[in-house]
Design an enzyme around this catalytic site. Structure first.
Site, PDB file in Angstrom:
ATOM      1  CG  HIS A  70       4.434   5.993  -2.976  1.00 15.08           C
ATOM      2  ND1 HIS A  70       3.524   6.756  -2.280  1.00 15.08           N
ATOM      3  CD2 HIS A  70       5.256   6.867  -3.598  1.00 15.08           C
ATOM      4  CE1 HIS A  70       3.777   8.038  -2.465  1.00 15.08           C
ATOM      5  NE2 HIS A  70       4.828   8.134  -3.277  1.00 15.08           N
ATOM      6  CD  GLU A  72       1.757   2.167   0.635  1.00 17.32           C
ATOM      7  OE1 GLU A  72       1.452   2.645   1.736  1.00 17.32           O
ATOM      8  OE2 GLU A  72       2.658   2.648  -0.093  1.00 17.32           O
ATOM      9  CB  CYS A 103      -0.661   4.089  -1.796  1.00 12.66           C
ATOM     10  SG  CYS A 103       1.058   4.429  -2.258  1.00 12.66           S
TER      11      CYS A 103
END
Length: 176
Positions: A70, A72, A103
């Site tokens: 992801h 992040e 995240c």
């Protein structure tokens, strides 16, 4: 393999001042939009360390065949590698969308001080990125955990905690 993120030094706004939180957040949204144009997911993130270094990350889940890639997490990984430490105390995370539970947990483990986001999890769900099942998994009852049961299997006590015993007796361990 594509880089997890990019690094820049402390940026400046057009007037020569340090960027504002809104400018960093706008950059995270722009990264997300650019990533879609490069066949990536619609998520971008920026970590600004306590000393002002800037690390960017974009969603690379499908590109890298990595469900943990992801934006992040990618930005956090880039920042940790860039500063040479897993502790990002004093850092701020700017992300194009409200962090999912993974995240958010990654941000907590990295000791990020603050998170700012643009779109909400509901905005993401409207676009087909509905992670409500993950929120329910942690917030709900056992029926919500049926999607992926997690259970312990009984082992002898000494075997069950052997890694922790070894850790506690290792003088060279690095606390985290």
């Amino acid at each position: 393999m594509e880089s997890l993120g990019t690094t820049t030094t402390a940026g400046t706004a057009p007037d020569g001042a340090e960027p504002t939180p809104a400018q960093y957040l706008a950059r995270a949204v722009a990264l997300a939009t650019e990533n879609v144009r490069r066949s990536g997911g619609p998520f971008g993130a920026i970590v600004v360390t306590a000393d002002g270094r800037v690390f960017e990350g974009v969603n690379r889940v499908t590109a890298n065949l990595d469900p943990t890639a992801h934006a992040e997490v990618s930005a956090i990984r880039a920042a940790c590698q860039g500063i040479g430490d897993f502790d990002l105390s004093g850092a701020v995370l700017y992300t194009s969308c409200e962090p999912c539970p993974m995240c958010l947990a990654s941000s907590l483990w990295a000791r990020i001080d603050r998170v700012y986001f643009a779109a909400s999890r509901h905005d993401a769900a409207d676009a087909g990125f509905d992670d409500a099942v993950f929120y329910r998994y942690f917030e709900g009852d056992d029926s919500d955990r049926a999607v992926m049961p997690v259970a312990d299997i009984e082992l002898p006590p000494a075997e069950r905690v052997a890694p922790f015993t070894e850790w506690q007796h290792t003088a060279t361990r690095i606390e985290y």
